[in-house]
Design a protein around this motif. Structure first.
Motif, PDB file in Angstrom:
ATOM      1  N   SER A 123      10.392  -6.632 -19.823  1.00  0.00           N
ATOM      2  CA  SER A 123      11.454  -6.602 -18.812  1.00  0.00           C
ATOM      3  C   SER A 123      10.992  -5.988 -17.491  1.00  0.00           C
ATOM      4  CB  SER A 123      12.690  -5.854 -19.341  1.00  0.00           C
ATOM      5  OG  SER A 123      13.175  -6.446 -20.520  1.00  0.00           O
ATOM      6  N   VAL A 124       9.792  -6.353 -17.073  1.00  0.00           N
ATOM      7  CA  VAL A 124       9.237  -5.822 -15.828  1.00  0.00           C
ATOM      8  C   VAL A 124      10.072  -6.265 -14.628  1.00  0.00           C
ATOM      9  CG1 VAL A 124       7.214  -5.850 -14.306  1.00  0.00           C
ATOM     10  CG2 VAL A 124       6.909  -5.695 -16.783  1.00  0.00           C
ATOM     11  N   GLU A 125      10.631  -7.479 -14.701  1.00  0.00           N
ATOM     12  CA  GLU A 125      11.322  -8.062 -13.549  1.00  0.00           C
ATOM     13  C   GLU A 125      12.522  -7.247 -13.075  1.00  0.00           C
ATOM     14  OE1 GLU A 125      10.733  -9.616 -16.378  1.00  0.00           O
ATOM     15  OE2 GLU A 125       9.253 -11.182 -15.922  1.00  0.00           O
ATOM     16  N   ILE A 126      13.080  -6.433 -13.962  1.00  0.00           N
ATOM     17  CA  ILE A 126      14.287  -5.690 -13.587  1.00  0.00           C
ATOM     18  C   ILE A 126      13.952  -4.429 -12.779  1.00  0.00           C
ATOM     19  CG2 ILE A 126      14.426  -4.172 -15.608  1.00  0.00           C
ATOM     20  CD1 ILE A 126      17.432  -4.736 -15.681  1.00  0.00           C
ATOM     21  N   ALA A 127      12.700  -4.010 -12.777  1.00  0.00           N
ATOM     22  CA  ALA A 127      12.316  -2.731 -12.167  1.00  0.00           C
ATOM     23  C   ALA A 127      12.750  -2.587 -10.708  1.00  0.00           C
ATOM     24  CB  ALA A 127      10.806  -2.516 -12.303  1.00  0.00           C
ATOM     25  N   PRO A 128      12.544  -3.582  -9.827  1.00  0.00           N
ATOM     26  CA  PRO A 128      12.990  -3.403  -8.434  1.00  0.00           C
ATOM     27  C   PRO A 128      14.506  -3.300  -8.309  1.00  0.00           C
ATOM     28  CG  PRO A 128      11.321  -5.125  -8.569  1.00  0.00           C
ATOM     29  CD  PRO A 128      11.741  -4.817  -9.971  1.00  0.00           C
ATOM     30  N   ASN A 129      15.240  -4.006  -9.162  1.00  0.00           N
ATOM     31  CA  ASN A 129      16.704  -4.015  -9.075  1.00  0.00           C
ATOM     32  C   ASN A 129      17.338  -2.687  -9.477  1.00  0.00           C
ATOM     33  OD1 ASN A 129      16.743  -6.718  -8.272  1.00  0.00           O
ATOM     34  ND2 ASN A 129      16.727  -7.448 -10.385  1.00  0.00           N
ATOM     35  N   ILE A 130      16.624  -1.887 -10.269  1.00  0.00           N
ATOM     36  CA  ILE A 130      17.173  -0.592 -10.682  1.00  0.00           C
ATOM     37  C   ILE A 130      16.509   0.558  -9.923  1.00  0.00           C
ATOM     38  CG2 ILE A 130      17.820  -1.433 -12.968  1.00  0.00           C
ATOM     39  CD1 ILE A 130      15.348  -0.085 -14.113  1.00  0.00           C
ATOM     40  N   GLY A 131      15.742   0.218  -8.892  1.00  0.00           N
ATOM     41  CA  GLY A 131      15.143   1.234  -8.040  1.00  0.00           C
ATOM     42  C   GLY A 131      13.900   1.893  -8.588  1.00  0.00           C
ATOM     43  N   LEU A 132      13.305   1.315  -9.659  1.00  0.00           N
ATOM     44  CA  LEU A 132      12.126   1.921 -10.272  1.00  0.00           C
ATOM     45  C   LEU A 132      10.848   1.583  -9.505  1.00  0.00           C
ATOM     46  CD1 LEU A 132      10.970   3.551 -12.669  1.00  0.00           C
ATOM     47  CD2 LEU A 132      10.784   1.390 -13.926  1.00  0.00           C
ATOM     48  N   ALA A 133      10.831   0.423  -8.834  1.00  0.00           N
ATOM     49  CA  ALA A 133       9.609  -0.019  -8.160  1.00  0.00           C
ATOM     50  C   ALA A 133       9.950  -0.854  -6.937  1.00  0.00           C
ATOM     51  CB  ALA A 133       8.736  -0.818  -9.131  1.00  0.00           C
ATOM     52  N   ASP A 134       8.957  -0.965  -6.048  1.00  0.00           N
ATOM     53  CA  ASP A 134       9.101  -1.803  -4.853  1.00  0.00           C
ATOM     54  C   ASP A 134       8.639  -3.230  -5.118  1.00  0.00           C
ATOM     55  OD1 ASP A 134       9.844   0.380  -2.887  1.00  0.00           O
ATOM     56  OD2 ASP A 134       7.940   1.143  -3.653  1.00  0.00           O
ATOM     57  N   ALA A 141       0.843  -1.198   0.000  1.00  0.00           N
ATOM     58  CA  ALA A 141       0.000   0.000   0.000  1.00  0.00           C
ATOM     59  C   ALA A 141       0.878   1.248   0.000  1.00  0.00           C
ATOM     60  CB  ALA A 141      -0.918  -0.010   1.219  1.00  0.00           C
ATOM     61  N   GLY A 142       0.622   2.140  -0.954  1.00  0.00           N
ATOM     62  CA  GLY A 142       1.407   3.359  -1.071  1.00  0.00           C
ATOM     63  C   GLY A 142       2.759   3.171  -1.727  1.00  0.00           C
ATOM     64  N   LYS A 143       3.080   1.945  -2.116  1.00  0.00           N
ATOM     65  CA  LYS A 143       4.372   1.645  -2.745  1.00  0.00           C
ATOM     66  C   LYS A 143       4.255   1.684  -4.268  1.00  0.00           C
ATOM     67  CE  LYS A 143       6.342   0.672   1.258  1.00  0.00           C
ATOM     68  NZ  LYS A 143       7.440   1.485   1.826  1.00  0.00           N
ATOM     69  N   ARG A 144       5.382   1.467  -4.930  1.00  0.00           N
ATOM     70  CA  ARG A 144       5.434   1.501  -6.390  1.00  0.00           C
ATOM     71  C   ARG A 144       5.416   0.078  -6.954  1.00  0.00           C
ATOM     72  NH1 ARG A 144      11.062   4.165  -6.798  1.00  0.00           N
ATOM     73  NH2 ARG A 144      11.297   2.558  -5.198  1.00  0.00           N
ATOM     74  N   ILE A 145       4.512  -0.168  -7.912  1.00  0.00           N
ATOM     75  CA  ILE A 145       4.408  -1.473  -8.563  1.00  0.00           C
ATOM     76  C   ILE A 145       4.586  -1.286 -10.062  1.00  0.00           C
ATOM     77  CG2 ILE A 145       2.951  -3.491  -9.011  1.00  0.00           C
ATOM     78  CD1 ILE A 145       1.452  -2.875  -6.422  1.00  0.00           C
ATOM     79  N   ALA A 146       5.560  -1.973 -10.636  1.00  0.00           N
ATOM     80  CA  ALA A 146       5.790  -1.935 -12.085  1.00  0.00           C
ATOM     81  C   ALA A 146       5.011  -3.064 -12.743  1.00  0.00           C
ATOM     82  CB  ALA A 146       7.282  -2.078 -12.383  1.00  0.00           C
ATOM     83  N   THR A 147       4.352  -2.783 -13.855  1.00  0.00           N
ATOM     84  CA  THR A 147       3.523  -3.810 -14.485  1.00  0.00           C
ATOM     85  C   THR A 147       3.215  -3.491 -15.940  1.00  0.00           C
ATOM     86  OG1 THR A 147       1.468  -5.086 -14.280  1.00  0.00           O
ATOM     87  CG2 THR A 147       1.352  -2.725 -13.782  1.00  0.00           C
TER      88      THR A 147
END
Length: 285
Positions: free
Chosen positions: A142-153, A111-117
């Motif tokens: 390439s959604v899976e890379i988003a948390p590793n590059i700081g784009l999403a939680d 909740a309130g976090k960032r989700i890439a999709t």
């Protein structure tokens, strides 16, 4: 003569499974490398090889009459389109995942976090039902890379075996929906092509029944036939033929493939011998 226009994904597992089932229902398609359209040799049908995400609009506009498409894509982009057959292959899930190091253990923790999709409509609808608000970052590929590059939680994407999540250091915390390949039709399909779809669907049903069934043959003493036929009812009733060996018969039946191993001990306990199990290519009812 009118031709049925059917769309399939242009590459990947869903493409391969789609072409396989077309072959199994007796449709031979000539497809050269990099072709975007191909005709069948023995059925009035043209196959269009398209991006999965583009197919719902092609159906909606009537450019194609039908499509073999992932159910997850229809839920995201085409839930107004009719699904006429579930095909049972290319199964996957649409799931929320977070880094293995994350303290998030459930969807509420995002909740309130960032989700890439790549599935914003699906995620938004699910979050709304759960009463959770989150910030969505829409990404195509390439959604899976988003948390590793700081784009999403966290991310929301399709999951098949889970190997992609594992390779990217992610763990699944919530399944939004389960999906498989389906046959969908256009609202603008003509009456003539609807009849072709009916023929196609009849063939598909026969192949799908065959995939889910096994043909069983066994030998049994005659005094055990009543007990064995109660275990193996078949489609209507088992076929029983006498053997050359006096007092014995051969029993033939069809059953769901998932039931056989649950029945094997019971069959043997009731005198069944020489049990053979054979695949069924098609089952026409």
């Amino acid at each position: 003569m009118s031709k049925l226009k059917i769309a399939v994904q242009k590459s990947g597992r869903l493409h391969d499974d789609s072409m396989k089932i077309l072959k199994e229902i007796g449709i031979s398609v000539d497809n050269g490398k990099d072709q975007l359209k191909a005709s069948a040799r023995n059925f009035p049908l043209e196959v269009f090889y398209l991006r999965n995400g583009d197919i719902p609009q092609y159906l909606r506009d009537g450019v194609v009459d039908a499509a073999i498409i992932g159910e997850n894509v229809l839920i995201e982009k085409g839930n107004d389109l009719a699904v006429i057959e579930r095909l049972g292959f290319s199964k996957c899930k649409v799931s929320i995942a977070v880094p293995k190091s994350s303290k998030a253990a459930s969807l509420k923790d995002l909740a309130g976090k960032r989700i890439a999709t790549s599935y914003p409509n699906t995620v938004n609808q699910f979050l709304e039902k759960q009463g959770i608000k989150a910030n969505l970052h829409i990404i195509n590929g390439s959604v899976e890379i988003a948390p590793n590059i700081g784009l999403a939680d966290g991310i929301c994407d399709i999951v098949s075996s889970g190997s992609t999540l594992f390779k990217n250091g992610l763990k699944e915390i919530q399944t939004l929906l389960k999906s498989e390949a389906v046959l969908a039709t256009s609202p603008k399909i003509s009456q003539e092509n609807q009849e072709l779809i009916n023929t196609l669907q009849f063939r598909l049903k026969s192949v799908l029944r065959g995939r889910e069934s096994k043909y069983v043959l066994l030998n049994a003493p005659n005094d055990k036939l009543d007990a064995i036929t109660k275990i193996l009812p078949g489609m209507n009733s088992p076929t029983i033929t006498p053997l050359a060996k006096e007092g014995w018969s051969s029993v033939h039946s069809v059953l769901n493939k998932n039931d056989f191993w649950n029945m094997i001990d019971e069959l043997k306990a009731n005198g069944a011998e020489g049990i053979l199990v054979c695949p069924i290519e098609n089952m026409v009812l």
